[in-house]
Design a protein around this motif. Sequence first.
Motif, mmCIF file in Angstrom:
data_model
loop_
_atom_site.group_PDB
_atom_site.id
_atom_site.type_symbol
_atom_site.label_atom_id
_atom_site.label_comp_id
_atom_site.label_asym_id
_atom_site.label_seq_id
_atom_site.Cartn_x
_atom_site.Cartn_y
_atom_site.Cartn_z
ATOM 1 N N LEU A 223 0.807 -1.220 0.000
ATOM 2 C CA LEU A 223 0.000 0.000 0.000
ATOM 3 C C LEU A 223 0.844 1.276 0.000
ATOM 4 C CD1 LEU A 223 -2.284 -2.023 0.524
ATOM 5 C CD2 LEU A 223 -3.209 -0.429 2.204
ATOM 6 N N GLY A 224 2.151 1.136 0.047
ATOM 7 C CA GLY A 224 3.031 2.295 -0.046
ATOM 8 C C GLY A 224 3.240 3.047 1.253
ATOM 9 N N LEU A 225 2.852 2.434 2.387
ATOM 10 C CA LEU A 225 2.963 3.116 3.669
ATOM 11 C C LEU A 225 4.356 3.003 4.272
ATOM 12 C CD1 LEU A 225 -0.418 1.966 5.265
ATOM 13 C CD2 LEU A 225 0.078 4.183 4.229
ATOM 14 N N ILE A 226 5.064 1.918 3.952
ATOM 15 C CA ILE A 226 6.375 1.679 4.550
ATOM 16 C C ILE A 226 7.328 1.091 3.519
ATOM 17 C CG2 ILE A 226 5.251 1.165 6.760
ATOM 18 C CD1 ILE A 226 6.172 -1.783 6.343
ATOM 19 N N VAL A 227 8.588 1.115 3.847
ATOM 20 C CA VAL A 227 9.603 0.332 3.133
ATOM 21 C C VAL A 227 10.325 -0.497 4.178
ATOM 22 C CG1 VAL A 227 9.914 1.909 1.206
ATOM 23 C CG2 VAL A 227 11.265 2.245 3.277
ATOM 24 N N ASN A 228 10.812 -1.662 3.776
ATOM 25 C CA ASN A 228 11.449 -2.573 4.716
ATOM 26 C C ASN A 228 12.770 -3.068 4.138
ATOM 27 O OD1 ASN A 228 11.223 -4.355 7.216
ATOM 28 N ND2 ASN A 228 11.551 -5.873 5.607
ATOM 29 N N ARG A 229 13.782 -3.070 4.965
ATOM 30 C CA ARG A 229 15.080 -3.586 4.559
ATOM 31 C C ARG A 229 15.703 -4.337 5.731
ATOM 32 N NH1 ARG A 229 18.651 -2.564 0.432
ATOM 33 N NH2 ARG A 229 20.871 -2.817 0.884
ATOM 34 N N HIS A 230 15.956 -5.630 5.512
ATOM 35 C CA HIS A 230 16.580 -6.459 6.546
ATOM 36 C C HIS A 230 15.813 -6.390 7.865
ATOM 37 C CE1 HIS A 230 19.755 -6.975 3.682
ATOM 38 N NE2 HIS A 230 20.203 -5.732 3.794
ATOM 39 N N ASN A 231 14.493 -6.561 7.756
ATOM 40 C CA ASN A 231 13.612 -6.574 8.928
ATOM 41 C C ASN A 231 13.694 -5.281 9.730
ATOM 42 O OD1 ASN A 231 11.629 -7.733 10.543
ATOM 43 N ND2 ASN A 231 13.088 -8.787 11.870
ATOM 44 N N ASN A 232 13.873 -4.183 9.023
ATOM 45 C CA ASN A 232 13.890 -2.857 9.659
ATOM 46 C C ASN A 232 12.974 -1.951 8.841
ATOM 47 O OD1 ASN A 232 14.809 -0.787 11.479
ATOM 48 N ND2 ASN A 232 16.035 -0.001 9.781
ATOM 49 N N ALA A 233 11.743 -1.770 9.298
ATOM 50 C CA ALA A 233 10.728 -1.034 8.546
ATOM 51 C C ALA A 233 10.755 0.448 8.900
ATOM 52 C CB ALA A 233 9.345 -1.612 8.833
ATOM 53 N N VAL A 234 10.575 1.293 7.888
ATOM 54 C CA VAL A 234 10.483 2.738 8.096
ATOM 55 C C VAL A 234 9.309 3.273 7.287
ATOM 56 C CG1 VAL A 234 12.942 3.048 8.586
ATOM 57 C CG2 VAL A 234 12.122 3.239 6.238
ATOM 58 N N LEU A 235 8.752 4.390 7.731
ATOM 59 C CA LEU A 235 7.609 4.991 7.062
ATOM 60 C C LEU A 235 8.034 5.721 5.799
ATOM 61 C CD1 LEU A 235 5.681 6.561 10.076
ATOM 62 C CD2 LEU A 235 5.075 4.486 8.840
ATOM 63 N N THR A 236 7.196 5.640 4.768
ATOM 64 C CA THR A 236 7.342 6.503 3.599
ATOM 65 C C THR A 236 6.668 7.844 3.905
ATOM 66 O OG1 THR A 236 5.251 5.744 2.663
ATOM 67 C CG2 THR A 236 7.238 4.496 2.060
ATOM 68 N N ALA A 237 6.769 8.795 2.968
ATOM 69 C CA ALA A 237 6.062 10.071 3.146
ATOM 70 C C ALA A 237 4.563 9.822 3.275
ATOM 71 C CB ALA A 237 6.353 11.001 1.978
ATOM 72 N N LEU A 238 4.052 8.875 2.499
ATOM 73 C CA LEU A 238 2.629 8.528 2.578
ATOM 74 C C LEU A 238 2.302 7.939 3.941
ATOM 75 C CD1 LEU A 238 0.363 8.698 0.380
ATOM 76 C CD2 LEU A 238 0.699 6.249 0.039
ATOM 77 N N GLY A 239 3.195 7.071 4.435
ATOM 78 C CA GLY A 239 2.984 6.469 5.751
ATOM 79 C C GLY A 239 2.991 7.489 6.866
ATOM 80 N N LYS A 240 3.871 8.480 6.757
ATOM 81 C CA LYS A 240 3.922 9.537 7.764
ATOM 82 C C LYS A 240 2.623 10.338 7.770
ATOM 83 C CE LYS A 240 8.949 10.079 7.627
ATOM 84 N NZ LYS A 240 10.075 10.939 7.201
ATOM 85 N N GLU A 241 2.099 10.599 6.569
ATOM 86 C CA GLU A 241 0.842 11.334 6.501
ATOM 87 C C GLU A 241 -0.287 10.524 7.125
ATOM 88 O OE1 GLU A 241 -2.099 13.588 3.314
ATOM 89 O OE2 GLU A 241 -0.319 12.540 2.583
ATOM 90 N N PHE A 242 -0.311 9.227 6.822
ATOM 91 C CA PHE A 242 -1.337 8.369 7.407
ATOM 92 C C PHE A 242 -1.232 8.355 8.931
ATOM 93 C CE2 PHE A 242 -2.605 4.299 9.202
ATOM 94 C CZ PHE A 242 -3.916 4.206 8.759
ATOM 95 N N ALA A 243 -0.018 8.216 9.440
ATOM 96 C CA ALA A 243 0.184 8.127 10.890
ATOM 97 C C ALA A 243 -0.219 9.410 11.602
ATOM 98 C CB ALA A 243 1.641 7.788 11.188
ATOM 99 N N SER A 244 -0.264 10.525 10.870
ATOM 100 C CA SER A 244 -0.641 11.802 11.491
ATOM 101 C C SER A 244 -2.148 11.954 11.627
ATOM 102 C CB SER A 244 -0.084 12.970 10.663
ATOM 103 O OG SER A 244 -0.793 13.106 9.429
ATOM 104 N N LEU A 245 -2.932 11.100 10.979
ATOM 105 C CA LEU A 245 -4.387 11.208 11.040
ATOM 106 C C LEU A 245 -4.889 10.732 12.392
ATOM 107 C CD1 LEU A 245 -5.241 9.790 7.482
ATOM 108 C CD2 LEU A 245 -5.116 12.196 8.174
ATOM 109 N N SER A 246 -5.906 11.389 12.907
ATOM 110 C CA SER A 246 -6.371 11.074 14.258
ATOM 111 C C SER A 246 -7.679 10.294 14.294
ATOM 112 C CB SER A 246 -6.540 12.365 15.070
ATOM 113 O OG SER A 246 -7.439 13.259 14.422
#
Length: 341
Positions: free
Chosen positions: A56-79
């Motif tokens: 869904l484009g919310l995160i990227v994962n590398r070697h079992n270490n996930a980080v938010l994309t810009a889209l994921g950060k926007e989603f996480a800011s929603l209340s």
Amino acid sequence: MVATSDFPQADRLEQVGQVAIAIANGKRADEEIEAAIGLDSDGRQGRYYRHAAEVLGLIVNRHNNAVLTALGKEFASLSSRAARIDFLARCLLETPVFYEALCYIHQHHPNDAQLKRWFRVFYPGAESTADRRFHTFISYLCEAGLLQSSSNKNHVKKYVGSLVKKSITSTRSLTGRNLKKSLPSLPPTAGQGSIRVDVNLQKLERANQIHWQLVDAKSSFLDDRGLEPYANEHIDLYSDNRGDIIIYEMKSVDAEGANFLSQIRKAVSQLYEYRYIYEEPNARLCIVTNHGIAKKDEWLLDYLARDRVIAYEWTDDFANFECRHDAASLLGDFSPCFNGR
């Protein structure tokens, strides 16, 4: 061409969104994510849900270490839960699997059996696996409020504009003819770097849910009028009615109108640049916002219509559009006041 990896295995869409929340709160590994979203399977479900969040484009994962994309950060800011569900619906529409499926549903209104047969053909793996993925697929569409069933037919319930809008290469004019000159990377009259800055800012702005909803709603409006909605990497939306071109610029504004003037100024500049570099001197120009204009800014409507010959529209519900009579005359058949007679 879709791959089996494009199909999520995690069953609940809302919990996929919770993956982004978990990562925003410092969780990184599959086991940590799994615990944060309320599951317990020694990391297996954590992998499934993490992968779905990647699809869904919310995160990227590398070697079992996930980080938010810009889209994921926007989603996480929603209340609110409603805002998050709407956001996830938009994410589904922007993935190849769900986009293709929703286009099929919108065009053919299949019954349940027809939809399942289509999915089996569409899925690039074994039929037995396709049936399991179909269960998840339907679950996501229903959770997101994208699927509606009536009279034994399935319909797309919302955001149809994003299905009918066509993305076109920017190497030609808006009517498809060859440009007299190659499309410049910078407008000849602009300051150094300005078009590149505009494009980068637009990419950020297009990550904005309100902006996305404006484009979707106006695309649906054009489609209802029997007009093709188009977009390219520069222009939010445009249409061609037998050689009558209109270029739209969508701007999200706050309810108090604090950013209204700055957004209008940017829109005016962008519209003139697009009309020039795409060699469409007679194209109609229109700015669309998500709120009506405040009384203190009403002078801008005269300025836009009479001095700049730019129409202004607004919507309060992302379904119905309004404009003043002077803007309606500039819009012609594209006006929301036009009834086809």
